[in-house]
Scaffold this active site. Sequence first.
Site, PDB file in Angstrom:
ATOM      1  N   ASN A   1     -10.124   0.085   0.320  1.00 20.63           N
ATOM      2  CA  ASN A   1      -8.662   0.179   0.303  1.00 20.63           C
ATOM      3  C   ASN A   1      -8.167  -0.386  -1.030  1.00 20.63           C
ATOM      4  OD1 ASN A   1      -5.917  -0.301   0.608  1.00 20.63           O
ATOM      5  ND2 ASN A   1      -6.071  -1.079   2.689  1.00 20.63           N
TER       6      ASN A   1
ATOM      7  N   CYS B   1       0.816  -1.233   0.000  1.00 17.83           N
ATOM      8  CA  CYS B   1       0.000   0.000   0.000  1.00 17.83           C
ATOM      9  C   CYS B   1       0.845   1.275   0.000  1.00 17.83           C
ATOM     10  CB  CYS B   1      -0.958  -0.003   1.171  1.00 17.83           C
ATOM     11  SG  CYS B   1      -2.067  -1.402   1.162  1.00 17.83           S
TER      12      CYS B   1
ATOM     13  N   HIS C   1      -3.203   7.168   2.675  1.00 17.57           N
ATOM     14  CA  HIS C   1      -3.655   5.849   2.250  1.00 17.57           C
ATOM     15  C   HIS C   1      -5.030   5.598   2.861  1.00 17.57           C
ATOM     16  CE1 HIS C   1      -3.944   1.727   1.354  1.00 17.57           C
ATOM     17  NE2 HIS C   1      -3.642   1.284   2.561  1.00 17.57           N
TER      18      HIS C   1
HETATM   19  O1  UT7 Z   1      -3.585  -1.360   3.644  1.00 12.67           O
HETATM   20  C1  UT7 Z   1      -2.573  -1.784   4.527  1.00 12.67           C
HETATM   21  C2  UT7 Z   1      -2.880  -1.331   5.853  1.00 12.67           C
HETATM   22  N1  UT7 Z   1      -4.084  -1.964   6.345  1.00 12.67           N
HETATM   23  C3  UT7 Z   1      -4.708  -1.429   7.340  1.00 12.67           C
HETATM   24  O2  UT7 Z   1      -4.306  -0.384   7.762  1.00 12.67           O
HETATM   25  C4  UT7 Z   1      -5.870  -2.163   7.955  1.00 12.67           C
HETATM   26  C5  UT7 Z   1      -5.767  -2.023   9.450  1.00 12.67           C
HETATM   27  N2  UT7 Z   1      -6.753  -2.784  10.204  1.00 12.67           N
HETATM   28  C6  UT7 Z   1      -8.071  -2.488  10.202  1.00 12.67           C
HETATM   29  O3  UT7 Z   1      -8.536  -1.635   9.470  1.00 12.67           O
HETATM   30  C7  UT7 Z   1      -8.938  -3.220  11.176  1.00 12.67           C
HETATM   31  O4  UT7 Z   1      -8.134  -3.941  12.080  1.00 12.67           O
HETATM   32  C8  UT7 Z   1      -9.972  -4.191  10.545  1.00 12.67           C
HETATM   33  C9  UT7 Z   1     -11.045  -3.386   9.831  1.00 12.67           C
HETATM   34  C10 UT7 Z   1      -9.284  -5.146   9.586  1.00 12.67           C
HETATM   35  C11 UT7 Z   1     -10.667  -5.019  11.609  1.00 12.67           C
HETATM   36  O5  UT7 Z   1     -11.274  -4.157  12.556  1.00 12.67           O
HETATM   37  P1  UT7 Z   1     -11.016  -4.327  14.128  1.00 12.67           P
HETATM   38  O6  UT7 Z   1     -11.904  -3.387  14.774  1.00 12.67           O
HETATM   39  O7  UT7 Z   1      -9.543  -4.205  14.340  1.00 12.67           O
HETATM   40  O8  UT7 Z   1     -11.506  -5.787  14.401  1.00 12.67           O
HETATM   41  P2  UT7 Z   1     -10.673  -7.078  14.871  1.00 12.67           P
HETATM   42  O9  UT7 Z   1      -9.787  -7.588  13.762  1.00 12.67           O
HETATM   43  O10 UT7 Z   1     -10.033  -6.828  16.183  1.00 12.67           O
HETATM   44  O11 UT7 Z   1     -11.851  -8.070  15.069  1.00 12.67           O
HETATM   45  C12 UT7 Z   1     -12.915  -7.826  16.003  1.00 12.67           C
HETATM   46  C13 UT7 Z   1     -14.057  -8.750  15.686  1.00 12.67           C
HETATM   47  C14 UT7 Z   1     -13.614 -10.191  15.443  1.00 12.67           C
HETATM   48  O12 UT7 Z   1     -14.602 -11.040  15.982  1.00 12.67           O
HETATM   49  P3  UT7 Z   1     -14.336 -11.796  17.374  1.00 12.67           P
HETATM   50  O13 UT7 Z   1     -13.094 -12.599  17.158  1.00 12.67           O
HETATM   51  O14 UT7 Z   1     -14.158 -10.690  18.365  1.00 12.67           O
HETATM   52  O15 UT7 Z   1     -15.590 -12.580  17.543  1.00 12.67           O
HETATM   53  C15 UT7 Z   1     -13.619 -10.301  13.946  1.00 12.67           C
HETATM   54  O16 UT7 Z   1     -13.853 -11.622  13.501  1.00 12.67           O
HETATM   55  O17 UT7 Z   1     -14.665  -8.314  14.467  1.00 12.67           O
HETATM   56  C16 UT7 Z   1     -14.807  -9.430  13.604  1.00 12.67           C
HETATM   57  N3  UT7 Z   1     -14.795  -8.971  12.228  1.00 12.67           N
HETATM   58  C17 UT7 Z   1     -15.944  -8.726  11.555  1.00 12.67           C
HETATM   59  N4  UT7 Z   1     -17.223  -8.783  11.916  1.00 12.67           N
HETATM   60  C18 UT7 Z   1     -18.135  -8.462  11.003  1.00 12.67           C
HETATM   61  C19 UT7 Z   1     -13.731  -8.745  11.400  1.00 12.67           C
HETATM   62  N5  UT7 Z   1     -14.178  -8.355  10.198  1.00 12.67           N
HETATM   63  C20 UT7 Z   1     -15.532  -8.350  10.256  1.00 12.67           C
HETATM   64  C21 UT7 Z   1     -16.547  -8.040   9.344  1.00 12.67           C
HETATM   65  N6  UT7 Z   1     -17.830  -8.102   9.747  1.00 12.67           N
HETATM   66  N7  UT7 Z   1     -16.291  -7.659   8.074  1.00 12.67           N
END
Ligand code: UT7
Length: 333
Positions: free
Chosen positions: A284, A112, A254
């Site tokens: 993204n 990215c 980004h």
């Molecule tokens: O481009 C390169 C750089 N990339 C980035 O900068 C991305 C950085 N990361 C993020 O944007 C976020 O971490 C995400 C959007 C990927 C995830 O959001 P989060 O608030 O950090 O969630 P998490 O990964 O800590 O997950 C929390 C919960 C999990 O469920 P459990 O394990 O707590 O039951 C995930 O499975 O949210 C769940 N989850 C979802 N739920 C519904 C993850 N994705 C989804 C989804 N819909 N699409």
Amino acid sequence: MSRSAVLCGLGSWLPPRCVTNDELAEELDTSDAWIRSRTGIGQRHVADASMATSDLAVEAGARALKSAQIGSVDAVILATATPDRLCPATAPGVTARLGLGRVPAFDVAAVCTGFLYALATAAGLIAAGTADRVLVIGADTFSRILDPADRSTRAIFGDGAGAAVLRAGQRHEPGALGAVQLGSDGSDEDLIRIPSGGSRDPFRAATAHEADPYFRMAGRAVFRRAVECMAESSRRALAGSGWAVGDVDRVVSHQANLRIMHALADQLVLDRERCAIHLDRVGNTSAASVPLALADAVAGGTVRPGHRLLLTAFGGGLTWGACTLRWPEVEPV
Ligand code: UT7
């Protein structure tokens, strides 16, 4: 007087098919409410099966050349993490299809952050006198490398391409790139990766165990590093340009997650309203993210000639970067 790289053309292209959050929720355990509140994304564009990254790159590259009103360049640099093939690079084919002749053409792999790495490389070619005009393209088709069952990556990534033309000019001209700051930290390379398919775990050998050909990201850890690294890089680029944070009219960062963009603005102590926002409509788009957001902001009138811009990005590697730029009289195509 030393030569500087001056932006003189900007192009963008998105594949026509749009996938809304509701459509994703029909096949994955997710919802429009979750995706919007956790990321700020409302939809993303996805390339048809017949299209590869080079096809998007050609579209954006042709538009950037049209915006610059030129028909030739001295080099082409393509930033991508989704090349058409592992070998050869995608840039030479794109260059041939654009009718740009036998000029040097190569890919840059910084995920990215790729577009900023490519801009910096182009600026170096220009400063050294190796090239007078360089076409820089950021293009990615992440839809090809996402695990169809992974809701955390499917919700975020979309396909697209953006491109810019840089020409040799002077440091104080509008469009001249200011200080460019780049960094990397390979000790955390596992936070963003495609486990199989490279020389570490080629598919041939991987048949003995389970091959994983999909893009994997440790979301939470990446989130933290993205804010920290873009903030630090931005501060360095501002200092190198002699700008105070308050001088910045727009941050074109980004487009990974709206919460990351707001956290970055908060860390820099900069009004959140100054962030260019494009991810609500495209998600993204990896290496295409910064030029697409820039083209959108110029087309929408939120970036105008004379505005002081801070560009910054973060991606796999880990890699990051930032640079400053005073927006010139350039119309994106
Ligand atoms: O481009 C390169 C750089 N990339 C980035 O900068 C991305 C950085 N990361 C993020 O944007 C976020 O971490 C995400 C959007 C990927 C995830 O959001 P989060 O608030 O950090 O969630 P998490 O990964 O800590 O997950 C929390 C919960 C999990 O469920 P459990 O394990 O707590 O039951 C995930 O499975 O949210 C769940 N989850 C979802 N739920 C519904 C993850 N994705 C989804 C989804 N819909 N699409």
